[in-house]
Design a protein around this motif. Structure first.
Motif, short mmCIF file in Angstrom:
data_model
loop_
_atom_site.label_atom_id
_atom_site.label_comp_id
_atom_site.label_asym_id
_atom_site.label_seq_id
_atom_site.Cartn_x
_atom_site.Cartn_y
_atom_site.Cartn_z
N THR A 10 0.86 -1.19 0.00
CA THR A 10 0.00 0.00 0.00
C THR A 10 0.89 1.23 0.00
OG1 THR A 10 -1.83 -1.07 1.16
CG2 THR A 10 -1.71 1.32 1.29
N ALA A 11 0.68 2.10 -0.99
CA ALA A 11 1.52 3.28 -1.15
C ALA A 11 0.70 4.55 -1.05
CB ALA A 11 2.25 3.24 -2.49
N ILE A 12 1.13 5.46 -0.22
CA ILE A 12 0.52 6.79 -0.12
C ILE A 12 1.37 7.77 -0.92
CG2 ILE A 12 -0.02 8.70 1.43
CD1 ILE A 12 -0.71 6.67 3.56
N ILE A 13 0.73 8.50 -1.83
CA ILE A 13 1.45 9.44 -2.69
C ILE A 13 0.82 10.81 -2.55
CG2 ILE A 13 2.12 9.97 -5.07
CD1 ILE A 13 1.54 6.76 -5.41
N THR A 14 1.54 11.75 -1.97
CA THR A 14 1.01 13.09 -1.82
C THR A 14 1.22 13.85 -3.14
OG1 THR A 14 3.03 14.18 -1.00
CG2 THR A 14 1.67 13.03 0.61
N GLY A 15 0.26 14.71 -3.44
CA GLY A 15 0.31 15.38 -4.74
C GLY A 15 0.22 14.37 -5.87
N GLY A 16 -0.50 13.29 -5.62
CA GLY A 16 -0.53 12.16 -6.54
C GLY A 16 -1.47 12.32 -7.72
N GLY A 17 -2.10 13.49 -7.85
CA GLY A 17 -3.07 13.67 -8.91
C GLY A 17 -2.55 14.32 -10.17
N SER A 18 -1.33 14.87 -10.12
CA SER A 18 -0.82 15.57 -11.31
C SER A 18 0.70 15.48 -11.38
CB SER A 18 -1.25 17.04 -11.29
OG SER A 18 -0.68 17.71 -10.17
N GLY A 19 1.22 15.75 -12.57
CA GLY A 19 2.66 15.82 -12.77
C GLY A 19 3.40 14.56 -12.39
N ILE A 20 4.50 14.73 -11.67
CA ILE A 20 5.30 13.59 -11.23
C ILE A 20 4.49 12.67 -10.33
CG2 ILE A 20 7.31 12.91 -9.85
CD1 ILE A 20 8.71 15.45 -10.88
N GLY A 21 3.69 13.24 -9.44
CA GLY A 21 2.86 12.42 -8.55
C GLY A 21 1.88 11.54 -9.29
#
Length: 258
Positions: A10-21
């Motif tokens: 399970t991975a949490i990715i902040t700013g995961g909606g655009s660009g590098i994220g």
């Protein structure tokens, strides 16, 4: 599918909606991870998750301002109640153009609150959940963390802090089987870059894109997917001997310029 698997992670990715994220969210999902997208922009987060699900991946999205500790703690607690967290990607960040003279106190506070305090908030909330079983933290730093870049005073300050936080957490939690590394990209072609060029150089978009691309010795900007693939490796079991290290991915910028 890569040779590096995140199956059952399970991975949490902040700013995961655009660009590098966004690229990291999609690459991780393609390689088996259950992806938890944390983003302040609901539309971006939902669109990215829809893309992931359409390709057979799994995940959720949560709206969260990483600079707000109470929001971060609440979201992390909610995710941890139903999933065992394995990975944190601290990617959310904001940029600023300016030297020290034309950086206002408000500018500095905004950059600090997202780029520094946001990284602190997320690590502070997640580490108690992964101490008992280990995990991986990747902090998105920048080449600005370690070399001088003109007109990026506040941004460089914040990314320097991200780098040293990475080293500190890696040292403090190595015995807990928590690996903490950072990635330092040079200029990457994202929608933010296109927007910056359009806003500041109207009518000269192609010319400025080419000029900015050539500031990398390799002659082009990086792609979000290239950053995502590095993050994938660093979060995989194949990278289990790597912690407390910064990884420049910069087309030769640091070593070959000057």
């Amino acid at each position: 599918m890569s040779i590096f698997s995140l199956k059952n992670k399970t991975a949490i990715i902040t700013g995961g909606g655009s660009g590098i994220g966004k690229a990291i969210s999609e690459v991780f999902a393609q390689n088996g991870a259950f992806v938890c997208i944390i983003d302040f922009n609901e539309e971006n987060a939902k669109q990215t998750l829809d893309t992931i699900v359409a390709k057979g991946g799994k995940g959720i999205w949560k709206k969260c301002d990483v600079s707000n500790q109470k929001q971060v703690q609440s979201v992390i607690k909610e995710i941890a109640s139903s999933h065992s967290i394995d990975i944190l990607i601290n990617n959310a960040g904001v940029a600023h153009v300016g030297n020290i003279e034309n950086t206002t106190e408000e500018d500095l506070d905004r950059i600090y609150n997202v780029n520094v305090k946001g990284v602190y908030n997320c690590m502070h909330a997640i580490i108690p959940h992964i101490k008992s079983r280990g995990g991986v933290i990747i902090n998105m730093a920048s080449i600005a963390s370690s070399v001088g870049i003109s007109d990026r005073f506040a941004y460089s300050m914040s990314k320097g802090a991200v780098l040293t936080m990475t080293y500190s957490v890696a040292k403090d939690y190595v015995a807990e089987n928590i690996r903490c590394n950072s990635i330092s990209p040079a200029r990457v072609h994202t929608p933010f870059v296109d927007g910056f060029i359009a806003k500041n150089y109207p009518g000269k978009e192609e010319e400025m894109f080419e000029k900015l691309s050539k500031t990398q010795p390799i002659g082009r900007m990086g792609s979000p997917e290239e950053i995502a693939n590095l993050a994938l490796y660093l979060c995989s079991d194949e990278a289990s001997f790597i912690t407390g290290t910064d990884f420049p991915i910069d087309g030769g910028f640091i070593k070959l310029n000057g």
